[in-house]
Write a protein that holds these residues in place. Structure first.
Motif, short mmCIF file in Angstrom:
data_model
loop_
_atom_site.label_atom_id
_atom_site.label_comp_id
_atom_site.label_asym_id
_atom_site.label_seq_id
_atom_site.Cartn_x
_atom_site.Cartn_y
_atom_site.Cartn_z
N VAL A 190 10.77 -9.34 -1.14
CA VAL A 190 10.37 -8.52 -0.01
C VAL A 190 11.42 -8.58 1.09
CG1 VAL A 190 9.02 -10.39 1.03
CG2 VAL A 190 8.50 -8.00 1.61
N ALA A 191 11.67 -7.46 1.72
CA ALA A 191 12.68 -7.36 2.78
C ALA A 191 12.05 -6.76 4.03
CB ALA A 191 13.84 -6.48 2.30
N PRO A 192 12.68 -6.95 5.19
CA PRO A 192 12.13 -6.39 6.42
C PRO A 192 11.90 -4.88 6.33
CG PRO A 192 13.88 -7.95 6.92
CD PRO A 192 13.90 -7.74 5.43
N ALA A 193 10.80 -4.42 6.90
CA ALA A 193 10.44 -3.01 6.93
C ALA A 193 9.56 -2.81 8.16
CB ALA A 193 9.69 -2.61 5.66
N PRO A 194 9.42 -1.58 8.62
CA PRO A 194 8.59 -1.36 9.81
C PRO A 194 7.17 -1.90 9.68
CG PRO A 194 9.91 0.57 9.34
CD PRO A 194 10.10 -0.36 8.19
N LEU A 195 6.61 -1.82 8.46
CA LEU A 195 5.26 -2.32 8.23
C LEU A 195 5.18 -2.90 6.83
CD1 LEU A 195 2.33 -2.60 9.23
CD2 LEU A 195 1.90 -0.29 8.36
N ILE A 196 4.64 -4.11 6.71
CA ILE A 196 4.53 -4.80 5.43
C ILE A 196 3.12 -5.38 5.32
CG2 ILE A 196 5.40 -6.69 3.98
CD1 ILE A 196 8.03 -6.52 5.61
N ALA A 254 6.52 -15.37 1.62
CA ALA A 254 6.91 -13.97 1.87
C ALA A 254 7.22 -13.74 3.34
CB ALA A 254 5.78 -13.04 1.41
N VAL A 255 6.38 -14.28 4.22
CA VAL A 255 6.62 -14.15 5.66
C VAL A 255 7.95 -14.81 6.04
CG1 VAL A 255 5.83 -14.83 7.95
CG2 VAL A 255 4.19 -13.99 6.28
N ALA A 256 8.17 -16.02 5.51
CA ALA A 256 9.40 -16.75 5.82
C ALA A 256 10.63 -15.99 5.36
CB ALA A 256 9.36 -18.13 5.17
N ARG A 257 10.53 -15.32 4.21
CA ARG A 257 11.67 -14.57 3.70
C ARG A 257 11.99 -13.37 4.60
NH1 ARG A 257 14.92 -12.95 -0.49
NH2 ARG A 257 15.12 -10.69 -0.71
N VAL A 258 10.94 -12.66 5.02
CA VAL A 258 11.16 -11.51 5.91
C VAL A 258 11.83 -11.97 7.20
CG1 VAL A 258 10.00 -9.77 7.32
CG2 VAL A 258 9.28 -10.14 4.96
N LEU A 259 11.34 -13.08 7.76
CA LEU A 259 11.91 -13.58 9.01
C LEU A 259 13.35 -14.04 8.81
CD1 LEU A 259 11.27 -14.20 11.98
CD2 LEU A 259 10.52 -16.47 11.26
N GLU A 260 13.61 -14.71 7.69
CA GLU A 260 14.97 -15.19 7.41
C GLU A 260 15.95 -14.03 7.29
OE1 GLU A 260 17.38 -17.83 4.02
OE2 GLU A 260 15.27 -17.29 3.74
N PRO A 265 5.59 -1.53 2.04
CA PRO A 265 5.66 -2.52 0.96
C PRO A 265 4.40 -3.38 0.94
CG PRO A 265 7.70 -2.48 2.23
CD PRO A 265 6.72 -1.65 2.98
N VAL A 266 3.87 -3.62 -0.24
CA VAL A 266 2.68 -4.45 -0.41
C VAL A 266 3.04 -5.63 -1.31
CG1 VAL A 266 0.31 -4.57 -1.27
CG2 VAL A 266 1.13 -2.48 -0.14
N VAL A 267 2.85 -6.83 -0.78
CA VAL A 267 3.13 -8.04 -1.53
C VAL A 267 1.80 -8.67 -1.92
CG1 VAL A 267 4.28 -10.28 -1.51
CG2 VAL A 267 5.20 -8.39 -0.14
N THR A 268 1.54 -8.77 -3.20
CA THR A 268 0.29 -9.35 -3.69
C THR A 268 0.52 -10.83 -3.99
OG1 THR A 268 -0.41 -7.25 -4.63
CG2 THR A 268 -1.51 -9.23 -5.43
N CYS A 269 -0.26 -11.68 -3.33
CA CYS A 269 -0.10 -13.12 -3.48
C CYS A 269 -1.37 -13.72 -4.07
CB CYS A 269 0.21 -13.75 -2.13
SG CYS A 269 1.77 -13.19 -1.41
N ASP A 270 -1.59 -13.45 -5.34
CA ASP A 270 -2.75 -14.00 -6.04
C ASP A 270 -2.42 -15.38 -6.58
OD1 ASP A 270 -4.31 -11.74 -5.61
OD2 ASP A 270 -3.59 -10.75 -7.43
#
Length: 330
Positions: free
Chosen positions: A16-22, A35-41, A132-137
């Motif tokens: 996942v990469a930065p986008a206006p809405l995730i 996933a959050v940490a990756r976007v911020l990094e 982008p939708v990240v599914t974390c099951d």
């Protein structure tokens, strides 16, 4: 993007990469955090001054999102993380539905939803926008957890023996956070290849591993080891039901592999290739009658630990001894 033409953009938490809405949704908190940490990094790689702003879904009030996404005095970018969206207020639903229709191209808003149907209108609006939708099951399947551990060591640039990966998953596979922490500990506290001996030194006594280790010992005919581990687990509070389930899972794999005929693949059996290879080794010398007796013993134990018997502890121990006796008869 109009809802009629938008498509859900599903991405992996690792990419996942930065986008206006995730949207990050699912009950596996570790993967959501990753996933959050990756976007911020990635955002900070583009601009080291990028700030993180956290907004809590349960205490959200109208207008908070607009304030969080507004340019700062020094025009520094920010990543807005809406946490706990599964406990959203009505105001959050209203504001995010409106925001999803026209997200700010200069901002990054990450909505973390821990599962469930609360806020469905909000979730539908975000997915319909094409965000982008990240599914974390949870990683429920054994091969998924094995792959996770392998990738953890790979990311740390460390080699690990397959047996070490197997041992670590057996020990901690029910808790992904503990599994990840264990990988970090092993990498930090050791050098060279991660071995099964090293894993056993750190985690060999974990109760979580007992069900599978008891099953392995019983199938190998090591009755003493199997009963010792079983009694330790029960004495320290382990539930007999999952212990019996581990025995049943082990014997089910043996039965499937013993019935394999030419042309049947591991996938068709619902097993991973390594499971088939392992079962073949464990089956050497087992007789069909012995396997049938062992399966019958576990079926009886399963019924007894679920209320059909007076002594669930004895039921599990008896099943283990029956398995081991048939294994020794090989």
């Amino acid at each position: 993007m109009p809802a009629a033409t938008a498509r859900r953009s599903s991405v992996d938490w690792r990419t996942v990469a930065p986008a206006p809405l995730i949207l990050i949704r699912g009950t596996e908190g570790l993967l959501a955090d990753r996933a959050v940490a990756r976007v911020l990094e990635l955002a900070r790689e583009q601009n080291p001054e990028t700030d993180r702003i956290d907004v809590e879904g349960a205490t959200y009030e109208a207008g908070m999102l607009a304030v969080a996404t507004s340019p700062t005095l020094f025009d520094d970018p920010s990543v807005v993380v809406v946490r706990g969206a599964e406990a959203c207020t009505d105001a959050l639903v209203t504001d995010l539905v409106a925001y999803a229709a026209a997200p700010d191209a200069e901002a990054t808003v990450v909505v973390v939803h821990g599962g469930g149907q609360r806020g469905k209108k909000m979730l539908d609006a975000i997915t319909a926008s094409g965000a982008p939708v990240v599914t974390c099951d949870p990683l429920k399947k054994d091969p998924e957890r094995v792959s996770f551990v392998e990738q953890e060591f790979r990311a740390a640039r460390r080699k690990a023996e397959p047996a070490a990966v197997r041992a670590l998953v057996d020990a901690l596979g029910n808790d992904l956070r503990e599994l990840a922490a264990a990988c970090t500990q092993l990498v930090t506290d050791s050098t060279g290849t991660i071995t099964a001996e090293l894993v056993d030194r750190y985690h060999g006594g974990r109760i979580e591993a007992t069900g599978f280790r008891v099953a392995d010992a019983a199938v190998a005919g090591a009755a003493g080891d199997a009963v010792t581990m079983l009694r330790h687990a029960l004495a320290t509070g382990a539930d007999p039901v999952p212990l019996v389930a581990a025995l049943a899972m082990k014997l089910r794999a043996l039965a499937k592999v013993s019935a394999m005929r030419g042309g049947v693949t591991a996938r068709e059996l619902g097993l991973a290739p390594w499971q088939v290879d392992r079962a073949r080794k464990e089956l050497r010398g087992w007789t069909p009658d012995g396997l049938a007796e062992a399966i019958g013993a576990v079926a009886r134990a399963d019924a007894e630990v679920k209320g059909g018997g007076r002594d669930p502890v004895y039921a599990v121990e008896r099943a283990v001894l029956v398995i081991a006796r048939n294994a020794r008869a090989r």
